[in-house]
Design a protein around this motif. Structure first.
Motif, PDB file in Angstrom:
ATOM      1  N   TRP A  82      48.901  34.694  23.585  1.00  0.00           N
ATOM      2  CA  TRP A  82      48.774  35.968  24.306  1.00  0.00           C
ATOM      3  C   TRP A  82      49.827  36.962  23.854  1.00  0.00           C
ATOM      4  CZ3 TRP A  82      45.168  38.408  26.755  1.00  0.00           C
ATOM      5  CH2 TRP A  82      44.155  37.711  27.400  1.00  0.00           C
ATOM      6  N   LEU A  83      51.061  36.512  23.729  1.00  0.00           N
ATOM      7  CA  LEU A  83      52.144  37.397  23.299  1.00  0.00           C
ATOM      8  C   LEU A  83      51.878  37.928  21.896  1.00  0.00           C
ATOM      9  CD1 LEU A  83      54.895  38.684  23.886  1.00  0.00           C
ATOM     10  CD2 LEU A  83      55.946  36.607  22.980  1.00  0.00           C
ATOM     11  N   ILE A  95      37.668  46.416  28.946  1.00  0.00           N
ATOM     12  CA  ILE A  95      37.340  44.988  28.833  1.00  0.00           C
ATOM     13  C   ILE A  95      38.608  44.193  28.529  1.00  0.00           C
ATOM     14  CG2 ILE A  95      36.145  43.273  27.391  1.00  0.00           C
ATOM     15  CD1 ILE A  95      33.873  45.414  27.127  1.00  0.00           C
ATOM     16  N   SER A  96      39.420  44.683  27.623  1.00  0.00           N
ATOM     17  CA  SER A  96      40.654  43.986  27.264  1.00  0.00           C
ATOM     18  C   SER A  96      41.614  43.907  28.441  1.00  0.00           C
ATOM     19  CB  SER A  96      41.326  44.674  26.077  1.00  0.00           C
ATOM     20  OG  SER A  96      40.483  44.604  24.948  1.00  0.00           O
ATOM     21  N   PHE A  97      41.719  44.992  29.196  1.00  0.00           N
ATOM     22  CA  PHE A  97      42.594  44.975  30.368  1.00  0.00           C
ATOM     23  C   PHE A  97      42.044  44.035  31.441  1.00  0.00           C
ATOM     24  CE2 PHE A  97      45.117  47.985  28.402  1.00  0.00           C
ATOM     25  CZ  PHE A  97      46.211  48.310  29.183  1.00  0.00           C
ATOM     26  N   PHE A  98      40.732  44.012  31.610  1.00  0.00           N
ATOM     27  CA  PHE A  98      40.124  43.070  32.547  1.00  0.00           C
ATOM     28  C   PHE A  98      40.490  41.642  32.153  1.00  0.00           C
ATOM     29  CE2 PHE A  98      36.760  40.073  33.502  1.00  0.00           C
ATOM     30  CZ  PHE A  98      36.622  40.216  34.874  1.00  0.00           C
ATOM     31  N   ALA A  99      40.377  41.337  30.874  1.00  0.00           N
ATOM     32  CA  ALA A  99      40.690  39.988  30.383  1.00  0.00           C
ATOM     33  C   ALA A  99      42.159  39.644  30.616  1.00  0.00           C
ATOM     34  CB  ALA A  99      40.346  39.877  28.903  1.00  0.00           C
ATOM     35  N   ALA A 100      43.042  40.591  30.364  1.00  0.00           N
ATOM     36  CA  ALA A 100      44.468  40.340  30.599  1.00  0.00           C
ATOM     37  C   ALA A 100      44.722  40.077  32.082  1.00  0.00           C
ATOM     38  CB  ALA A 100      45.294  41.521  30.102  1.00  0.00           C
ATOM     39  N   GLN A 114      42.290  30.825  30.716  1.00  0.00           N
ATOM     40  CA  GLN A 114      42.919  31.398  29.528  1.00  0.00           C
ATOM     41  C   GLN A 114      41.943  31.490  28.356  1.00  0.00           C
ATOM     42  OE1 GLN A 114      45.902  32.882  29.633  1.00  0.00           O
ATOM     43  NE2 GLN A 114      45.872  32.288  31.784  1.00  0.00           N
ATOM     44  N   ILE A 115      41.138  30.462  28.182  1.00  0.00           N
ATOM     45  CA  ILE A 115      40.150  30.478  27.092  1.00  0.00           C
ATOM     46  C   ILE A 115      39.135  31.600  27.325  1.00  0.00           C
ATOM     47  CG2 ILE A 115      38.218  29.194  26.066  1.00  0.00           C
ATOM     48  CD1 ILE A 115      39.956  26.632  26.551  1.00  0.00           C
ATOM     49  N   ILE A 116      38.616  31.680  28.551  1.00  0.00           N
ATOM     50  CA  ILE A 116      37.653  32.736  28.875  1.00  0.00           C
ATOM     51  C   ILE A 116      38.287  34.111  28.666  1.00  0.00           C
ATOM     52  CG2 ILE A 116      36.337  33.810  30.757  1.00  0.00           C
ATOM     53  CD1 ILE A 116      35.947  30.921  31.870  1.00  0.00           C
ATOM     54  N   ALA A 117      39.506  34.276  29.177  1.00  0.00           N
ATOM     55  CA  ALA A 117      40.198  35.568  29.071  1.00  0.00           C
ATOM     56  C   ALA A 117      40.471  35.932  27.612  1.00  0.00           C
ATOM     57  CB  ALA A 117      41.502  35.534  29.866  1.00  0.00           C
ATOM     58  N   LEU A 118      40.866  34.976  26.806  1.00  0.00           N
ATOM     59  CA  LEU A 118      41.127  35.265  25.390  1.00  0.00           C
ATOM     60  C   LEU A 118      39.849  35.686  24.661  1.00  0.00           C
ATOM     61  CD1 LEU A 118      43.729  32.501  24.540  1.00  0.00           C
ATOM     62  CD2 LEU A 118      44.063  34.962  24.233  1.00  0.00           C
ATOM     63  N   LEU A 119      38.737  35.039  24.987  1.00  0.00           N
ATOM     64  CA  LEU A 119      37.464  35.419  24.367  1.00  0.00           C
ATOM     65  C   LEU A 119      37.056  36.834  24.783  1.00  0.00           C
ATOM     66  CD1 LEU A 119      35.487  32.070  24.706  1.00  0.00           C
ATOM     67  CD2 LEU A 119      36.374  33.094  22.595  1.00  0.00           C
ATOM     68  N   ILE A 120      37.174  37.136  26.085  1.00  0.00           N
ATOM     69  CA  ILE A 120      36.830  38.472  26.573  1.00  0.00           C
ATOM     70  C   ILE A 120      37.770  39.510  25.970  1.00  0.00           C
ATOM     71  CG2 ILE A 120      36.690  39.947  28.623  1.00  0.00           C
ATOM     72  CD1 ILE A 120      35.874  37.400  30.200  1.00  0.00           C
ATOM     73  N   PRO A 173      45.102  34.215  44.362  1.00  0.00           N
ATOM     74  CA  PRO A 173      44.838  33.510  43.099  1.00  0.00           C
ATOM     75  C   PRO A 173      43.354  33.472  42.734  1.00  0.00           C
ATOM     76  CG  PRO A 173      46.124  32.148  44.606  1.00  0.00           C
ATOM     77  CD  PRO A 173      45.691  33.356  45.366  1.00  0.00           C
ATOM     78  N   ILE A 174      43.100  33.536  41.442  1.00  0.00           N
ATOM     79  CA  ILE A 174      41.745  33.372  40.917  1.00  0.00           C
ATOM     80  C   ILE A 174      41.494  31.872  40.805  1.00  0.00           C
ATOM     81  CG2 ILE A 174      40.235  33.740  38.928  1.00  0.00           C
ATOM     82  CD1 ILE A 174      41.802  36.365  38.423  1.00  0.00           C
ATOM     83  N   PRO A 175      40.467  31.349  41.475  1.00  0.00           N
ATOM     84  CA  PRO A 175      40.267  29.895  41.532  1.00  0.00           C
ATOM     85  C   PRO A 175      39.605  29.311  40.278  1.00  0.00           C
ATOM     86  CG  PRO A 175      38.591  30.978  42.831  1.00  0.00           C
ATOM     87  CD  PRO A 175      39.512  32.059  42.311  1.00  0.00           C
ATOM     88  N   LEU A 176      40.311  29.398  39.175  1.00  0.00           N
ATOM     89  CA  LEU A 176      39.841  28.789  37.926  1.00  0.00           C
ATOM     90  C   LEU A 176      40.987  27.988  37.337  1.00  0.00           C
ATOM     91  CD1 LEU A 176      37.887  31.535  35.912  1.00  0.00           C
ATOM     92  CD2 LEU A 176      36.991  29.369  36.729  1.00  0.00           C
ATOM     93  N   ASP A 177      40.654  26.860  36.757  1.00  0.00           N
ATOM     94  CA  ASP A 177      41.650  26.047  36.070  1.00  0.00           C
ATOM     95  C   ASP A 177      42.390  26.911  35.043  1.00  0.00           C
ATOM     96  OD1 ASP A 177      42.776  23.430  35.000  1.00  0.00           O
ATOM     97  OD2 ASP A 177      41.690  24.207  33.230  1.00  0.00           O
ATOM     98  N   TYR A 178      43.683  26.745  34.934  1.00  0.00           N
ATOM     99  CA  TYR A 178      44.524  27.579  34.066  1.00  0.00           C
ATOM    100  C   TYR A 178      43.983  27.634  32.634  1.00  0.00           C
ATOM    101  CZ  TYR A 178      48.442  29.137  31.224  1.00  0.00           C
ATOM    102  OH  TYR A 178      49.219  29.814  30.314  1.00  0.00           O
TER     103      TYR A 178
END
Length: 189
Positions: A8-9, A129-134, A73-79, A64-69
């Motif tokens: 992410w960084l 979209i990128s900000f949503f993913a972050a 992260q994988i979903i967010a990185l793809l988005i 908290p968003i109820p998704l496994d960490y």
């Protein structure tokens, strides 16, 4: 830092460098109305405010968003990657007509190929979209909302200003384009 945080960084740093390079490359000596500069500053201030608020909410984890960490992260990185790809595809599609200052250039042409076939502001869609993913990656609904809401507001104001410029320059041609496309989301909005 774990590998996901390092990724992410790295991605965020490359993105920030690319955005700064775009600002420098597209800086124009042409005179533009003061509102154009204010709208660009509004976007930058919105981004800074959104990031600060989101980082605070991320730390507090109030909702908290109820998704496994790892899955989140994988979903967010793809988005996030999709959003960046859309943003840079839109910028490349505009070519020499892309600037960070809202303005109409000499011999300006209406671009309606690439992502502009379906939406009028795909670079802004990609940014949102990128900000949503972050925000999703941060793992808190308030962080996600606070990251997206100020930016969405600033972009809405910027889009309003840009579209008034384009209608003023292209007239009926832009109005026809406006009628057959959506603003940010294909077939929806």
């Amino acid at each position: 830092m774990n590998p996901t945080q390092i990724l992410w960084l790295s991605l965020a740093s490359l993105w920030a460098i690319a955005e700064i390079a775009i600002v420098i490359k597209t800086r124009t000596a042409n005179e533009a109305k003061p509102a154009a500069f204010r709208s660009a500053k509004w976007i930058w201030w919105a981004i800074i405010a959104a990031l600060l608020m989101a980082l605070a909410f991320k730390r507090w984890q109030l909702v908290p968003i109820p998704l496994d960490y790892q899955l989140r992260q994988i979903i967010a990185l793809l988005i996030f990657s999709f959003g960046l790809a859309l943003r840079f595809y839109a910028i490349a599609s505009l070519g020499r007509f892309f600037t960070t200052t809202a303005m109409v250039q000499d011999q300006h042409q209406l671009i309606n190929h690439g992502p502009y076939r379906l939406i009028r502001h795909p670079a802004y869609s990609g940014l949102l979209i990128s900000f949503f993913a972050a925000g999703l990656a941060m793992g808190d609904w308030l962080a996600l909302f606070s990251l997206c809401a100020p930016l969405a507001y600033a972009l809405a104001k910027r889009i309003q200003y840009e579209e008034s410029l384009l209608v003023g320059y292209f007239g009926q041609v832009y109005y026809d384009y406006w009628q057959r496309t959506k603003k940010l989301i294909p077939w929806v909005y």
